[in-house]
Write a protein that holds these residues in place. Structure first.
Motif, PDB file in Angstrom:
ATOM      1  N   GLU A  43       8.457  -7.010  -4.739  1.00 10.73           N
ATOM      2  CA  GLU A  43       8.170  -5.920  -5.556  1.00 10.73           C
ATOM      3  C   GLU A  43       7.208  -4.646  -4.658  1.00 10.73           C
ATOM      4  OE1 GLU A  43       4.774  -9.183  -6.014  1.00 10.73           O
ATOM      5  OE2 GLU A  43       6.800  -8.930  -5.107  1.00 10.73           O
ATOM      6  N   PHE A  44       6.824  -5.156  -3.593  1.00 10.67           N
ATOM      7  CA  PHE A  44       6.066  -4.120  -2.732  1.00 10.67           C
ATOM      8  C   PHE A  44       7.041  -2.774  -2.388  1.00 10.67           C
ATOM      9  CE2 PHE A  44       4.565  -2.527   1.443  1.00 10.67           C
ATOM     10  CZ  PHE A  44       3.470  -2.105   0.899  1.00 10.67           C
ATOM     11  N   SER A  68       0.932 -11.921  10.002  1.00  8.02           N
ATOM     12  CA  SER A  68      -0.200 -11.070   9.840  1.00  8.02           C
ATOM     13  C   SER A  68       0.002 -10.058   8.556  1.00  8.02           C
ATOM     14  CB  SER A  68      -0.596 -10.359  10.915  1.00  8.02           C
ATOM     15  OG  SER A  68      -1.789  -9.749  11.187  1.00  8.02           O
ATOM     16  N   PHE A  69       1.131  -9.384   8.653  1.00 12.95           N
ATOM     17  CA  PHE A  69       1.402  -8.397   7.477  1.00 12.95           C
ATOM     18  C   PHE A  69       1.670  -9.266   6.175  1.00 12.95           C
ATOM     19  CE2 PHE A  69       2.369  -5.169  10.906  1.00 12.95           C
ATOM     20  CZ  PHE A  69       1.689  -4.010  10.343  1.00 12.95           C
ATOM     21  N   LYS A  70       2.206 -10.325   6.462  1.00 12.39           N
ATOM     22  CA  LYS A  70       2.487 -11.129   5.193  1.00 12.39           C
ATOM     23  C   LYS A  70       1.350 -11.483   4.455  1.00 12.39           C
ATOM     24  CE  LYS A  70       7.239 -13.007   5.899  1.00 12.39           C
ATOM     25  NZ  LYS A  70       7.847 -14.436   6.217  1.00 12.39           N
ATOM     26  N   THR A  71       0.126 -11.966   5.262  1.00 12.80           N
ATOM     27  CA  THR A  71      -1.059 -12.324   4.681  1.00 12.80           C
ATOM     28  C   THR A  71      -1.793 -10.994   3.769  1.00 12.80           C
ATOM     29  OG1 THR A  71      -2.370 -11.924   6.665  1.00 12.80           O
ATOM     30  CG2 THR A  71      -1.702 -14.121   6.291  1.00 12.80           C
ATOM     31  N   ALA A  72      -1.495  -9.818   4.233  1.00 16.76           N
ATOM     32  CA  ALA A  72      -2.076  -8.824   3.747  1.00 16.76           C
ATOM     33  C   ALA A  72      -1.309  -8.291   2.527  1.00 16.76           C
ATOM     34  CB  ALA A  72      -2.221  -7.420   4.691  1.00 16.76           C
ATOM     35  N   LEU A  73       0.092  -8.521   2.562  1.00 13.89           N
ATOM     36  CA  LEU A  73       0.867  -8.302   1.439  1.00 13.89           C
ATOM     37  C   LEU A  73       0.863  -9.568   0.216  1.00 13.89           C
ATOM     38  CD1 LEU A  73       3.939  -7.038   3.453  1.00 13.89           C
ATOM     39  CD2 LEU A  73       2.658  -5.816   1.707  1.00 13.89           C
ATOM     40  N   TRP A  74       0.228 -10.629   0.887  1.00 17.27           N
ATOM     41  CA  TRP A  74      -0.017 -11.697  -0.315  1.00 17.27           C
ATOM     42  C   TRP A  74      -1.235 -11.235  -1.213  1.00 17.27           C
ATOM     43  CZ3 TRP A  74      -4.489 -14.314   0.046  1.00 17.27           C
ATOM     44  CH2 TRP A  74      -4.732 -15.275  -1.011  1.00 17.27           C
ATOM     45  N   TRP A 100      -2.427  -8.381  -1.322  1.00 16.22           N
ATOM     46  CA  TRP A 100      -2.143  -6.915  -2.299  1.00 16.22           C
ATOM     47  C   TRP A 100      -1.127  -7.154  -3.553  1.00 16.22           C
ATOM     48  CZ3 TRP A 100      -3.753  -2.302  -1.281  1.00 16.22           C
ATOM     49  CH2 TRP A 100      -3.113  -1.178  -1.828  1.00 16.22           C
ATOM     50  N   THR A 101      -0.423  -8.290  -3.383  1.00 22.09           N
ATOM     51  CA  THR A 101       0.163  -8.397  -4.537  1.00 22.09           C
ATOM     52  C   THR A 101      -0.191  -9.551  -5.548  1.00 22.09           C
ATOM     53  OG1 THR A 101       1.872  -9.956  -3.283  1.00 22.09           O
ATOM     54  CG2 THR A 101       2.395  -7.639  -3.544  1.00 22.09           C
ATOM     55  N   THR A 102      -1.241 -10.328  -5.238  1.00 23.42           N
ATOM     56  CA  THR A 102      -1.730 -11.715  -5.687  1.00 23.42           C
ATOM     57  C   THR A 102      -2.902 -11.396  -6.373  1.00 23.42           C
ATOM     58  OG1 THR A 102      -0.698 -13.223  -4.098  1.00 23.42           O
ATOM     59  CG2 THR A 102      -2.060 -14.109  -5.641  1.00 23.42           C
ATOM     60  N   PRO A 103      -2.732 -11.674  -7.909  1.00 25.13           N
ATOM     61  CA  PRO A 103      -4.083 -11.396  -8.767  1.00 25.13           C
ATOM     62  C   PRO A 103      -4.916 -12.444  -8.380  1.00 25.13           C
ATOM     63  CG  PRO A 103      -2.280 -11.738 -10.127  1.00 25.13           C
ATOM     64  CD  PRO A 103      -1.643 -11.666  -8.777  1.00 25.13           C
ATOM     65  N   GLN A 104      -6.226 -12.363  -8.338  1.00 20.88           N
ATOM     66  CA  GLN A 104      -7.146 -13.423  -8.428  1.00 20.88           C
ATOM     67  C   GLN A 104      -8.365 -12.943  -9.380  1.00 20.88           C
ATOM     68  OE1 GLN A 104      -8.825 -14.383  -4.495  1.00 20.88           O
ATOM     69  NE2 GLN A 104      -6.841 -13.416  -3.541  1.00 20.88           N
ATOM     70  N   HIS A 109      -1.321  -4.292  -6.335  1.00 19.23           N
ATOM     71  CA  HIS A 109      -0.028  -3.844  -6.676  1.00 19.23           C
ATOM     72  C   HIS A 109      -0.039  -3.415  -8.081  1.00 19.23           C
ATOM     73  CE1 HIS A 109       4.408  -3.498  -6.836  1.00 19.23           C
ATOM     74  NE2 HIS A 109       4.266  -4.573  -8.273  1.00 19.23           N
ATOM     75  N   ALA A 110      -0.401  -4.222  -8.846  1.00 20.13           N
ATOM     76  CA  ALA A 110      -0.555  -4.002 -10.448  1.00 20.13           C
ATOM     77  C   ALA A 110      -1.160  -2.559 -10.579  1.00 20.13           C
ATOM     78  CB  ALA A 110      -1.096  -5.066 -11.241  1.00 20.13           C
ATOM     79  N   VAL A 111      -2.307  -2.488 -10.084  1.00  9.04           N
ATOM     80  CA  VAL A 111      -3.172  -1.019 -10.187  1.00  9.04           C
ATOM     81  C   VAL A 111      -2.255   0.217  -9.765  1.00  9.04           C
ATOM     82  CG1 VAL A 111      -5.209  -0.080  -9.680  1.00  9.04           C
ATOM     83  CG2 VAL A 111      -5.460  -2.539 -10.175  1.00  9.04           C
TER      84      VAL A 111
END
Length: 264
Positions: free
Chosen positions: A64-65, A171-177, A179-183, A190-192
């Motif tokens: 989705e990114f 490293s980039f994957k952790t940042a994108l995780w 970014w795209t994961t609601p907590q 991403h949703a915002v």
């Protein structure tokens, strides 16, 4: 279903693919290098680590990114992601060459003398001898973030948190995780940025309105938001505006979180 009947579906898939594509269609290596202009400066601890190829490879793992919405929305998401992570890793200062916002992705690990960032957590227990201080573009911290991030990207980061500072794709994957994961109760960044998040009545009452400022609230609202103007939020906005300008896209509304209450 015969082969002939598949042709319209294949054509539709090709059209949709061309319309979406991946982030490399919006940000070339040349543009990436201009955005993160001094990331490979001799004085940057992250020199040579944050490569364009690693960014693109990691981004392709998050379907989705950078491919959601129209072209302007996609550009704003790339700008917002790189801006927030640039603030987290900045090596800039007020009078830095090319300005303070040309120095994103300079830092690789949390500066100073950080602790182990280990807190009791039955689901994500700390591994003996490991430290979970900030690393990578988002400066991911604490075992309760390293654990689920590692699970999502199929890497045991609880046992080897320093992979975030030694493998650029991870490293980039952790940042994108992140970014795209609601907590909960926070939406995902991403949703915002893609307009999928709509504030609840509680959000509205707390001043949390759609825009780049809510992303800052998600990332570090407890320290930076609801306290009026401050240098940290200004820095995040400065990076964002520079990257939007380079991507030739408007900023949108509500860039700060000065009057937003942090999420609970």
């Amino acid at each position: 279903m015969g082969f002939g009947s598949l042709i319209p579906l294949l054509l539709l898939a090709l059209v949709l693919g061309a319309a979406g594509g991946d982030v490399s269609g919006l940000i070339s290596q040349e543009l990436f290098n201009e955005m993160l202009k001094h990331r490979n400066d001799a004085n940057c601890p992250g020199k040579g680590f944050y490569t364009y190829d690693a960014f693109i490879t990691a981004a392709k793992s998050f379907a989705e990114f950078g491919v959601t919405g129209d072209t302007d929305t996609r550009k704003r998401e790339i700008a917002a992601f790189l801006a927030q992570t640039s603030h987290e890793t900045t090596g800039g200062w007020a009078s830095a060459p090319d300005g303070p916002y040309a120095w994103g992705y300079c830092q690789l690990r949390e500066q100073g003398n950080p602790g182990d960032y280990c807190v009791p957590n039955q689901q994500w227990p700390c591994a003996p001898g490991q430290k979970y201080y900030g690393r990578g573009p988002i400066q991911i911290s604490y075992n309760y973030n390293y654990g689920p991030a590692g699970k999502a990207i199929n890497s045991n980061l609880l046992s080897n948190p320093d992979a975030v500072a030694t493998d650029p794709v991870i490293s980039f994957k952790t940042a994108l995780w992140f970014w795209t994961t609601p907590q909960s109760p926070k939406p995902s960044c991403h949703a915002v940025v893609t307009g999928q998040w709509q504030p609840s009545a509680a959000d509205t009452a707390a001043g949390r309105v759609p825009g780049y400022g809510v992303i800052t609230n998600i990332i570090n609202g407890g320290i930076e938001c609801g306290k009026g103007s401050n240098p940290q939020v200004e820095d995040r906005i400065g990076f964002y505006k520079r990257y939007c300008d380079l991507l030739k896209v408007g900023y949108g509304n509500n860039l700060d979180c000065y009057n937003q209450k942090p999420f609970a």
